[in-house]
Design a protein around this motif. Structure first.
Motif, short mmCIF file in Angstrom:
data_model
loop_
_atom_site.label_atom_id
_atom_site.label_comp_id
_atom_site.label_asym_id
_atom_site.label_seq_id
_atom_site.Cartn_x
_atom_site.Cartn_y
_atom_site.Cartn_z
N ARG A 1 5.76 68.09 10.60
CA ARG A 1 6.72 68.38 9.54
C ARG A 1 6.99 67.11 8.72
O ARG A 1 7.10 67.15 7.50
N ARG A 2 7.10 66.00 9.38
CA ARG A 2 7.32 64.74 8.69
C ARG A 2 6.10 64.36 7.85
O ARG A 2 6.24 63.93 6.70
N ARG A 3 4.92 64.55 8.37
CA ARG A 3 3.70 64.19 7.64
C ARG A 3 3.40 65.12 6.47
O ARG A 3 2.65 64.75 5.58
N ALA A 4 3.96 66.31 6.48
CA ALA A 4 3.65 67.29 5.44
C ALA A 4 4.37 66.99 4.14
O ALA A 4 4.04 67.56 3.10
N ASN A 5 5.39 66.13 4.15
CA ASN A 5 6.22 65.94 2.97
C ASN A 5 5.64 65.01 1.92
O ASN A 5 6.19 64.93 0.83
N TRP A 6 4.57 64.34 2.18
CA TRP A 6 4.03 63.41 1.19
C TRP A 6 3.37 64.12 0.02
O TRP A 6 3.23 63.57 -1.06
N LYS A 7 2.97 65.39 0.20
CA LYS A 7 2.23 66.08 -0.84
C LYS A 7 3.07 67.04 -1.66
O LYS A 7 2.56 67.93 -2.32
#
Length: 59
Positions: A15-21
Motif C-alpha cells: 500500500r505504501r509503495r503504490a502511492n508513488w504513481k
C-alpha cells in the motif's frame, strides 16, 4: 539504532509503495455540451448526468 518491533505486512508495504504513481484526474467531454468534465460526475456546465438533467447549470 531503531529496530522494528514487528514485521511489516505485505499489504502495508505494498500500500505504501503504490502511492508513488498517483496522477491527476482524467477528463472526458460531456455528451450534451462537449465541455470537459470528470468521468462519473455531473457536468458543471449543463447539469446533465447519464443523458438526464439532474442539477441546475452553474451560470
Amino acid at each position: 539504532m531503531a529496530v522494528p518491533k514487528r514485521k511489516t505486512s505485505k499489504a502495508r508495504r505494498d500500500r505504501r509503495r503504490a502511492n508513488w504513481k498517483l496522477e491527476a484526474p482524467h477528463y472526458v467531454s460531456c455528451p450534451q455540451c462537449h465541455e470537459p468534465k470528470l468521468p462519473h460526475h455531473v457536468c458543471m456546465e449543463c447539469g446533465y448526468y447519464d443523458g438526464k438533467p439532474v442539477a441546475e447549470a452553474a451560470e
